[in-house]
Every structure is written in structure tokens, then in C-alpha cells.
Design an enzyme around this catalytic site. Sequence first.
Site, PDB file in Angstrom:
ATOM      1  CG  ASP A  41       0.371  -6.319  -8.434  1.00 27.45           C
ATOM      2  OD1 ASP A  41       1.133  -6.049  -7.309  1.00 27.45           O
ATOM      3  OD2 ASP A  41      -0.971  -6.552  -8.184  1.00 27.45           O
ATOM      4  CG  HIS A  57      -2.056  -1.129   1.006  1.00 29.07           C
ATOM      5  ND1 HIS A  57      -3.149  -0.899   0.166  1.00 29.07           N
ATOM      6  CD2 HIS A  57      -2.280  -2.073   1.577  1.00 29.07           C
ATOM      7  CE1 HIS A  57      -4.099  -2.031   0.210  1.00 29.07           C
ATOM      8  NE2 HIS A  57      -3.422  -2.699   1.177  1.00 29.07           N
ATOM      9  CB  SER A  74      -3.035 -14.612 -10.773  1.00 23.97           C
ATOM     10  OG  SER A  74      -4.235 -14.106 -10.584  1.00 23.97           O
ATOM     11  CG  ASP A 111       1.201   0.094  -5.374  1.00 25.94           C
ATOM     12  OD1 ASP A 111       0.672   0.760  -4.605  1.00 25.94           O
ATOM     13  OD2 ASP A 111       1.162  -0.560  -6.368  1.00 25.94           O
ATOM     14  CE1 TYR A 131      -4.801  -1.806  -3.754  1.00 29.11           C
ATOM     15  CE2 TYR A 131      -5.843  -0.324  -4.936  1.00 29.11           C
ATOM     16  CZ  TYR A 131      -4.752  -0.810  -4.561  1.00 29.11           C
ATOM     17  OH  TYR A 131      -3.575  -0.765  -5.252  1.00 29.11           O
ATOM     18  CB  ALA A 162      -3.243 -16.298  -3.716  1.00 29.52           C
ATOM     19  N   GLY A 163      -3.031 -12.624  -4.124  1.00 27.46           N
ATOM     20  CA  GLY A 163      -1.967 -11.921  -3.545  1.00 27.46           C
ATOM     21  C   GLY A 163      -0.746 -11.963  -4.182  1.00 27.46           C
ATOM     22  CG  LEU A 164       1.143 -15.247  -4.563  1.00 28.36           C
ATOM     23  CD1 LEU A 164       1.557 -16.512  -4.554  1.00 28.36           C
ATOM     24  CD2 LEU A 164       2.227 -14.407  -3.629  1.00 28.36           C
TER      25      LEU A 164
HETATM   26  P1  ADP Z   1      -4.184 -11.614  -7.785  1.00 24.59           P
HETATM   27  O1  ADP Z   1      -3.994 -10.638  -8.674  1.00 24.59           O
HETATM   28  O2  ADP Z   1      -3.870 -11.349  -6.519  1.00 24.59           O
HETATM   29  O3  ADP Z   1      -4.001 -13.233  -8.052  1.00 24.59           O
HETATM   30  P2  ADP Z   1      -7.026 -10.522  -8.485  1.00 24.59           P
HETATM   31  O4  ADP Z   1      -8.146 -10.792  -7.908  1.00 24.59           O
HETATM   32  O5  ADP Z   1      -6.465  -9.071  -8.631  1.00 24.59           O
HETATM   33  O6  ADP Z   1      -5.916 -11.498  -7.576  1.00 24.59           O
HETATM   34  O7  ADP Z   1      -6.870 -11.534  -9.820  1.00 24.59           O
HETATM   35  C1  ADP Z   1      -7.600 -12.602  -9.997  1.00 24.59           C
HETATM   36  C2  ADP Z   1      -8.536 -12.802 -11.308  1.00 24.59           C
HETATM   37  O8  ADP Z   1      -7.384 -12.661 -12.244  1.00 24.59           O
HETATM   38  C3  ADP Z   1      -9.113 -13.923 -11.250  1.00 24.59           C
HETATM   39  O9  ADP Z   1     -10.375 -13.984 -10.910  1.00 24.59           O
HETATM   40  C4  ADP Z   1      -9.264 -14.188 -12.791  1.00 24.59           C
HETATM   41  O10 ADP Z   1     -10.181 -13.449 -13.410  1.00 24.59           O
HETATM   42  C5  ADP Z   1      -7.947 -13.659 -13.438  1.00 24.59           C
HETATM   43  N1  ADP Z   1      -7.015 -14.520 -13.653  1.00 24.59           N
HETATM   44  C6  ADP Z   1      -5.941 -14.606 -13.113  1.00 24.59           C
HETATM   45  N2  ADP Z   1      -5.089 -15.887 -13.480  1.00 24.59           N
HETATM   46  C7  ADP Z   1      -5.837 -16.451 -14.562  1.00 24.59           C
HETATM   47  C8  ADP Z   1      -5.754 -17.466 -15.202  1.00 24.59           C
HETATM   48  N3  ADP Z   1      -4.643 -18.436 -15.125  1.00 24.59           N
HETATM   49  N4  ADP Z   1      -6.644 -17.726 -16.010  1.00 24.59           N
HETATM   50  C9  ADP Z   1      -7.740 -17.091 -16.254  1.00 24.59           C
HETATM   51  N5  ADP Z   1      -8.010 -15.789 -15.671  1.00 24.59           N
HETATM   52  C10 ADP Z   1      -6.975 -15.689 -14.465  1.00 24.59           C
HETATM   53 MG    MG Z   2      -4.300  -8.714  -9.068  1.00 22.17          MG
END
Ligand code: ADP
Ligand code: MG
Length: 342
Positions: free
Chosen positions: A150, A20, A109, A22, A199, A105-107
Site C-alpha cells: 500500500d 498477499h 485508506s 508483499d 491476516y 474497502a481494500g483501497l
Molecule cells: P483500508 O486501508 O483498506 O481502507 P483499513 O481497515 O486498513 O482499510 O483502514 C481503515 C481505517 O483507516 C479507518 O477505519 C480509519 O480508522 C482510518 N481512516 C481511513 N481514512 C480515513 C479518513 N479519511 N479519516 C479518518 N480516518 C480514516
Molecule cells: Mg489499510
Amino acid sequence: MTNPRFTVYAPGRVNLIGDHTDYAGGLALPCAIDLGVTIAGIHQPGRVELQTDALEGNVVLDLGTKHDVASIEPRWGRYVAAVAQEVRPSQGFIGSIESTLPTGAGLSSSAALEIALALAMEFNGSQMELALLAQRSELAAVGVPCGLLDQLSIVFGRAGHAMVIDFADNSIEHVAFPEDLDVVVLHSGQERQLADSHYAERRASCELAADRIGPLPKATIADTNTLDGDTRRRARHVVSECERVRQSAVALRENDPTTVGQLMTQSHASLRDDFQVSTPVLDELVDRLNITPGVYGARLTGAGFGGCVVALSDRGAISDPNALSGRGWIVHPTDGARRKTI
Ligand code: ADP
Ligand code: MG
């Protein structure tokens, strides 16, 4: 998929310290990690067609049509549409997404997905433009006014290194990560809901504080004492967290994990008490890690409200991270996102 013509890969990231900060123009110390998102595909005109192993549903996006991004289903298709709006690719592709990164998961994705998608759509701007494009896509896809942590971590990752990011000017300094240390990540099992998790409200508090006392990374704790209530607490977190990042960067360079660990644990307390983004499950995981021999410190990582905790330990101190939380990893600092043409 059989015979893909291209694959792209974007790693996730873990933030060692500096959360928190950035969007307040502060500092963070993340690294890209060896869990990530791969897209393999074959180019085709006019359409992007995707499936993913992580979630239900297929996405079919006609590139010639303007889309209402926020209403696309399945929800993950919003990232595809948002990135396509930014990149405006000259051709589409049919492909599949495979991921070793847990979602929500906060990593990071979501940023890994955005960046992999932009590379799959043959984005050919600079690395900084790629990070900024992914940040705009996050806002367009799910309405989260995120900072650049990120995206910069994922684009500029370097194997064997963490990085100090100064969001005042988005400058990045890589710091060699000591080989005798492990980065341990444990999943709380609580999926983080960033958009729902106040957020934007936290961000607004920081902006209000900055209006009163100036940019928080340059402010002092004494300055924050002139503020009231929640605004004061939020500002105190950002001010103290930036200082902890500065001290952690020095300690990491000096191979002083004891100091880094102490700062990480202080960071958790600040996120819990002042920024109020922790949960009892995250607190319990941090406590459990802190009484584990060989662990120097632990904290929630990312935006909070669930997701993961990160710990710094002696190499091999935690041989089975799954045993501590049901799901965990020893992660390694890796290179950033990349494209591979076959
Ligand atoms: P974080 O970025 O911490 O993992 P977010 O809530 O910001 O969490 O993002 C998660 C969302 O990103 C998922 O609900 C999905 O919509 C999208 N996402 C992430 N990875 C994938 C994947 N491998 N395939 C499809 N959608 C994905
Ligand atoms: Mg995210």
C-alpha cells in the site's frame, strides 16, 4: 477549512494483481488511483487537532506527551499518534481531513491517511523512508503486520502508469497503462476488518512455508507439494501469484489485455480456493463482471474478506459501475502523494 496554510494529498491504490505477496518478498502490480485523502491545515505549536469527514469524533494530540497509541479514541486517532511518534514534528497543526476514498474497502485508506499525515507533519526524508514510516505506523496504530504494497503504491504512483513492485528489494518499475483500457473497481459493501481477518495467521503460514522450502517467490509448485494442508495451499497461492504478476507485467507491456484479464481471474480463484480470503459476495461480483461484455477479467483486490473487486475492461465498456454493485468507480492511475504549500 478557511485559509489553510498547507494541503497535502495522498491517493489510494488498487492492486491489479499480486495479493498477499508483499510480506513474502514477492511481486505485485498496483497503481495509485484518483480517489484519495486530503488534509488542509494551519500550523500551530505543540498540538495536532483534526477532524475528518469520513468518521465521527475529533482528535487532539499533545505532541509533548507520550501516548498509549492502542488506547486512543476515536480509533482513527491511533494513526495520527502513530505517525506523530515516527515523524516527531517540530510543530503541530489544526486541520481537517477530506476523503474521496472509502474506508475499509481494500483501497488503502489507512496508508493514504498515514502518508498524508506524515506530509502534514512536515516529514522531509526520502520517499522510501516515507513508505517505511507509514508501514511502521500501521503496525503501531492497529497491530497489523502489513507488507509494503500500500505504502509503496501511494508514494511512488505515476500518472498513466501501473507499477511492478518486487518486494525482494522494494524495486519499482513503472509500466505505461494502455489508454484504451479501464480499471473498474466495485465495492462489495462488506467492510474489511484486516486486524480481525486472520491476516497475521496467513502471514505466519507463509513464513512457515518459507522456512521449509525457501523464499516463496523463488519456489516452484513442485516445492509446495512437499508441504501439508493449509501451509501447502497458502504457499501455492503465493508461488503461483508471483508467476501471474510476472506474466501480467509482460502482457501489459505488450498491450495484451486478454492475457492480463485471464491471469486476474486465475488470481481470484487462487485467493478464493488456496488462500481462502474471498467471500461469496466478492465471488459473485467477479462472476458478474466476467460475463459483462468488454471485461477481460476480475478479482478481489487487497487483503480480501470483503472490500472491493477490480476488473480490466475496454474503455467505456462499463458506463455506470454503480449499477453493478451499488458503489463503484472507473479509476485512473495517478501520481503519488504530494504536499502543496499555500
Ligand atoms: P483500508 O486501508 O483498506 O481502507 P483499513 O481497515 O486498513 O482499510 O483502514 C481503515 C481505517 O483507516 C479507518 O477505519 C480509519 O480508522 C482510518 N481512516 C481511513 N481514512 C480515513 C479518513 N479519511 N479519516 C479518518 N480516518 C480514516
Ligand atoms: Mg489499510
